[in-house]
Design a protein around this motif. Structure first.
Motif, PDB file in Angstrom:
ATOM      1  N   LEU A  67       0.993  -1.388   0.310  1.00 37.38           N
ATOM      2  CA  LEU A  67      -0.065  -0.250  -0.721  1.00 37.38           C
ATOM      3  C   LEU A  67       0.861   1.091  -0.087  1.00 37.38           C
ATOM      4  O   LEU A  67       0.377   2.510  -0.131  1.00 37.38           O
ATOM      5  CB  LEU A  67      -0.707   0.116   1.679  1.00 37.38           C
ATOM      6  CG  LEU A  67      -2.103  -1.038   1.434  1.00 37.38           C
ATOM      7  CD1 LEU A  67      -3.438  -1.066   2.868  1.00 37.38           C
ATOM      8  CD2 LEU A  67      -2.696  -1.068   0.096  1.00 37.38           C
ATOM      9  N   PHE A  68       2.091   1.362   0.477  1.00 41.22           N
ATOM     10  CA  PHE A  68       2.943   2.503   0.691  1.00 41.22           C
ATOM     11  C   PHE A  68       2.597   3.399  -0.962  1.00 41.22           C
ATOM     12  O   PHE A  68       2.739   4.442  -1.066  1.00 41.22           O
ATOM     13  CB  PHE A  68       4.327   1.932   1.079  1.00 41.22           C
ATOM     14  CG  PHE A  68       4.864   2.869   1.291  1.00 41.22           C
ATOM     15  CD1 PHE A  68       5.085   4.467   2.192  1.00 41.22           C
ATOM     16  CD2 PHE A  68       6.535   3.212   0.398  1.00 41.22           C
ATOM     17  CE1 PHE A  68       5.490   5.288   2.222  1.00 41.22           C
ATOM     18  CE2 PHE A  68       6.771   4.546   0.085  1.00 41.22           C
ATOM     19  CZ  PHE A  68       7.057   5.926   1.782  1.00 41.22           C
ATOM     20  N   PRO A  69       3.118   2.094  -1.918  1.00 43.78           N
ATOM     21  CA  PRO A  69       3.426   3.293  -3.158  1.00 43.78           C
ATOM     22  C   PRO A  69       2.299   3.776  -3.589  1.00 43.78           C
ATOM     23  O   PRO A  69       2.300   5.744  -4.072  1.00 43.78           O
ATOM     24  CB  PRO A  69       3.711   1.929  -3.974  1.00 43.78           C
ATOM     25  CG  PRO A  69       4.504   1.433  -3.807  1.00 43.78           C
ATOM     26  CD  PRO A  69       3.566   0.626  -2.066  1.00 43.78           C
ATOM     27  N   VAL A  70       0.799   3.234  -3.292  1.00 45.65           N
ATOM     28  CA  VAL A  70       0.142   3.842  -3.301  1.00 45.65           C
ATOM     29  C   VAL A  70      -0.664   5.015  -2.616  1.00 45.65           C
ATOM     30  O   VAL A  70      -1.321   5.525  -3.554  1.00 45.65           O
ATOM     31  CB  VAL A  70      -1.262   2.731  -3.395  1.00 45.65           C
ATOM     32  CG1 VAL A  70      -2.298   3.519  -3.606  1.00 45.65           C
ATOM     33  CG2 VAL A  70      -1.380   1.160  -4.235  1.00 45.65           C
ATOM     34  N   VAL A  71       0.203   5.089  -1.766  1.00 47.19           N
ATOM     35  CA  VAL A  71      -0.640   5.789  -0.975  1.00 47.19           C
ATOM     36  C   VAL A  71       0.889   7.201  -0.990  1.00 47.19           C
ATOM     37  O   VAL A  71      -0.383   8.262  -1.308  1.00 47.19           O
ATOM     38  CB  VAL A  71      -0.210   5.732   0.630  1.00 47.19           C
ATOM     39  CG1 VAL A  71       0.176   6.951   1.747  1.00 47.19           C
ATOM     40  CG2 VAL A  71      -0.951   4.715   1.249  1.00 47.19           C
ATOM     41  N   PHE A  72       1.934   7.066  -1.423  1.00 49.58           N
ATOM     42  CA  PHE A  72       2.465   8.164  -2.031  1.00 49.58           C
ATOM     43  C   PHE A  72       2.135   8.485  -3.482  1.00 49.58           C
ATOM     44  O   PHE A  72       2.314   9.805  -3.664  1.00 49.58           O
ATOM     45  CB  PHE A  72       4.137   7.314  -1.807  1.00 49.58           C
ATOM     46  CG  PHE A  72       5.059   7.830  -2.638  1.00 49.58           C
ATOM     47  CD1 PHE A  72       5.417   9.055  -1.196  1.00 49.58           C
ATOM     48  CD2 PHE A  72       5.966   8.201  -3.377  1.00 49.58           C
ATOM     49  CE1 PHE A  72       6.048  10.322  -1.600  1.00 49.58           C
ATOM     50  CE2 PHE A  72       6.532   9.681  -4.049  1.00 49.58           C
ATOM     51  CZ  PHE A  72       7.307  10.361  -2.509  1.00 49.58           C
ATOM     52  N   VAL A  73       1.729   7.881  -3.860  1.00 50.21           N
ATOM     53  CA  VAL A  73       1.566   8.432  -5.840  1.00 50.21           C
ATOM     54  C   VAL A  73      -0.392   9.468  -5.298  1.00 50.21           C
ATOM     55  O   VAL A  73      -0.260  10.601  -6.280  1.00 50.21           O
ATOM     56  CB  VAL A  73       0.875   7.329  -6.110  1.00 50.21           C
ATOM     57  CG1 VAL A  73       0.109   8.212  -7.334  1.00 50.21           C
ATOM     58  CG2 VAL A  73       2.238   6.415  -6.686  1.00 50.21           C
ATOM     59  N   ILE A  74      -0.727   9.079  -4.612  1.00 44.05           N
ATOM     60  CA  ILE A  74      -2.096   9.498  -3.894  1.00 44.05           C
ATOM     61  C   ILE A  74      -1.656  11.198  -3.056  1.00 44.05           C
ATOM     62  O   ILE A  74      -2.291  12.282  -3.588  1.00 44.05           O
ATOM     63  CB  ILE A  74      -2.996   9.186  -3.713  1.00 44.05           C
ATOM     64  CG1 ILE A  74      -3.513   7.494  -3.863  1.00 44.05           C
ATOM     65  CG2 ILE A  74      -4.253  10.340  -2.776  1.00 44.05           C
ATOM     66  CD1 ILE A  74      -4.615   7.094  -3.046  1.00 44.05           C
ATOM     67  N   SER A  75      -0.653  11.206  -2.016  1.00 47.63           N
ATOM     68  CA  SER A  75       0.088  12.013  -1.436  1.00 47.63           C
ATOM     69  C   SER A  75       1.007  12.981  -2.734  1.00 47.63           C
ATOM     70  O   SER A  75       0.541  14.348  -3.114  1.00 47.63           O
ATOM     71  CB  SER A  75       0.995  11.460  -0.101  1.00 47.63           C
ATOM     72  OG  SER A  75       1.398  12.655   0.179  1.00 47.63           O
ATOM     73  N   SER A  76       1.123  12.346  -3.719  1.00 45.00           N
ATOM     74  CA  SER A  76       1.939  13.352  -4.592  1.00 45.00           C
ATOM     75  C   SER A  76       0.961  13.786  -5.594  1.00 45.00           C
ATOM     76  O   SER A  76       1.428  15.510  -6.149  1.00 45.00           O
ATOM     77  CB  SER A  76       2.852  12.507  -5.609  1.00 45.00           C
ATOM     78  OG  SER A  76       3.670  13.442  -6.306  1.00 45.00           O
ATOM     79  N   SER A  77       0.008  13.308  -5.936  1.00 45.08           N
ATOM     80  CA  SER A  77      -1.226  13.921  -6.769  1.00 45.08           C
ATOM     81  C   SER A  77      -1.732  15.714  -6.382  1.00 45.08           C
ATOM     82  O   SER A  77      -2.226  16.214  -6.893  1.00 45.08           O
ATOM     83  CB  SER A  77      -2.154  12.689  -7.072  1.00 45.08           C
ATOM     84  OG  SER A  77      -2.875  12.625  -5.925  1.00 45.08           O
ATOM     85  N   LEU A  78      -1.986  14.909  -4.828  1.00 45.37           N
ATOM     86  CA  LEU A  78      -2.509  16.331  -4.064  1.00 45.37           C
ATOM     87  C   LEU A  78      -1.606  17.102  -3.697  1.00 45.37           C
ATOM     88  O   LEU A  78      -2.143  18.315  -3.094  1.00 45.37           O
ATOM     89  CB  LEU A  78      -3.363  15.420  -3.051  1.00 45.37           C
ATOM     90  CG  LEU A  78      -4.401  14.705  -2.720  1.00 45.37           C
ATOM     91  CD1 LEU A  78      -4.463  13.602  -1.783  1.00 45.37           C
ATOM     92  CD2 LEU A  78      -5.974  15.510  -3.919  1.00 45.37           C
ATOM     93  N   ASN A  79       0.304  17.089  -3.989  1.00 44.43           N
ATOM     94  CA  ASN A  79       0.525  18.317  -3.846  1.00 44.43           C
ATOM     95  C   ASN A  79       0.423  19.141  -4.339  1.00 44.43           C
ATOM     96  O   ASN A  79       0.580  19.242  -5.784  1.00 44.43           O
ATOM     97  CB  ASN A  79       1.883  17.245  -3.944  1.00 44.43           C
ATOM     98  CG  ASN A  79       2.941  18.910  -3.355  1.00 44.43           C
ATOM     99  OD1 ASN A  79       3.016  19.749  -2.311  1.00 44.43           O
ATOM    100  ND2 ASN A  79       4.478  18.240  -3.157  1.00 44.43           N
ATOM    101  N   PRO A  80      -0.233  20.209  -4.471  1.00 43.25           N
ATOM    102  CA  PRO A  80      -0.255  21.615  -5.447  1.00 43.25           C
ATOM    103  C   PRO A  80       1.672  22.100  -5.817  1.00 43.25           C
ATOM    104  O   PRO A  80       1.616  22.754  -7.072  1.00 43.25           O
ATOM    105  CB  PRO A  80      -0.765  22.602  -4.719  1.00 43.25           C
ATOM    106  CG  PRO A  80      -0.246  22.299  -2.957  1.00 43.25           C
ATOM    107  CD  PRO A  80      -0.311  20.957  -3.019  1.00 43.25           C
TER     108      PRO A  80
END
Length: 326
Positions: A67-80
């Motif tokens: 789950l860590f890569p998925v969470v990291f990608v979602i966090s990166s997509s929400l980073n302005p």
């Protein structure tokens, strides 16, 4: 003088010859005073961990690792900010600027890439399942010259990686473009044909093993009623092998969505490219790499795969061939 014993008679309420039933001593009932019959065993953590606890620990580690890569990608997509450096602290900044930027940027035809991906992946999955099921049924139910050699050839061909054939695929598609431009380079039909040729072998062998689990008595009963191979295949066998068809369709769809090498070689124009090829351009230049938009596009691209998996889950889990034979 000894007392004379008399037999029971009508005066005692019995018939001649019957013996009276004398009740035995009453059993002593044990009174429960609220104390358990067996004392409760003390929980020992070491014994529990040695028996089953270590499995829970391994499962938690594997889930966290997945789950860590998925969470990291979602966090990166929400980073302005649009950089991966600022995404190290998960969900430190939350915004939907990256999603708005990738959907409204005229230089990034994301919706066109998304539609191209769905069309190519959908058609590839449907044709792969249909052609693979036909080939698997022929290898499983029919006996013909070259059957064993064909099965061995399918396995041997799959041993070579697809990367070895990229140059040959480009030369063949370039030659086809000179005669039939509609199915040559820079066409979706040409890419679908390449995908079908590459995945047909392994999917055929995968479905062949599942077809062999279907009892041949079903075919024989249908043949007695006058059904031919076509009717048996389309009306009986396809319903019984629905789980493997769902698995092949899902694997083929995921492969077509994620494939990059062959798609980047065949699809040249930006309007014809898929998501895997188009999104790579966003981060191809290290100085102007928009990782936030790339991550947002990756999250959106994963939605069709997740929805298809949820839809086909009931077919993947169940075994529809159980109970087919009386």
């Amino acid at each position: 003088m000894a007392e004379k014993k008399t037999l029971p008679g009508p005066d005692d309420g019995l018939l001649w010859g019957e013996t009276p039933i004398i009740p035995g001593p009453k059993s002593v009932e044990h009174v429960d005073h609220g104390q358990p019959a067996h004392p409760k065993r003390r929980f020992r953590f070491g014994k529990w961990f040695a028996a089953t606890g270590w499995r829970h620990l391994v499962g938690i580690v594997v889930v966290a690792f997945a789950l860590f890569p998925v969470v990291f990608v979602i966090s990166s997509s929400l980073n302005p900010n649009g950089t991966l450096t600022g995404s190290n602290a998960l969900f430190s900044q939350i915004g939907f600027d990256a999603y708005a930027r990738i959907l409204t940027n005229p230089q990034v035809p994301f919706t066109t890439w998304f539609a191209n991906t769905l069309i190519i992946a959908g058609i590839t999955a449907i044709l792969t399942v249909f052609l693979g099921a036909l080939a698997a049924y022929a290898f499983s139910r029919m006996r013909f010259t070259g059957r064993r050699f064909g099965l061995i050839t399918i396995v041997v061909v799959q041993m070579f990686p697809q990367m070895l054939a990229v140059v040959a695929i480009f030369l063949v598609m370039s030659a086809i473009s000179d005669w039939f431009p509609a199915i040559g380079l820079n066409t979706h039909i040409g890419l679908i044909m390449v995908y079908l040729g590459g995945a047909l072998g392994v999917n055929t062998y995968l479905m062949y093993g599942y077809f062999n689990t279907i009892p041949a008595s079903i075919d024989e009963a249908a043949k007695i009623d006058g059904a031919g191979h076509a009717r048996i295949f389309f009306t009986i066998i396809l319903r019984l092998v629905a789980p493997i068809l769902a698995v092949v369709a899902l694997l083929s769809f995921i492969f077509s969505v994620n494939e990059y090498v062959v798609a980047s070689v065949i699809l040249i124009d930006t309007e014809n490219q898929t998501l895997a090829v188009g999104l790579t351009k966003l981060v191809s230049n290290p100085r102007y790499a928009d990782w936030a938009a790339f991550s947002a596009g990756a999250v959106i691209a994963a939605l069709p795969v997740v929805l298809l998996f949820l839809y086909l889950q009931k077919y993947i889990v169940g075994g529809l061939s159980a109970g087919a034979v009386k």
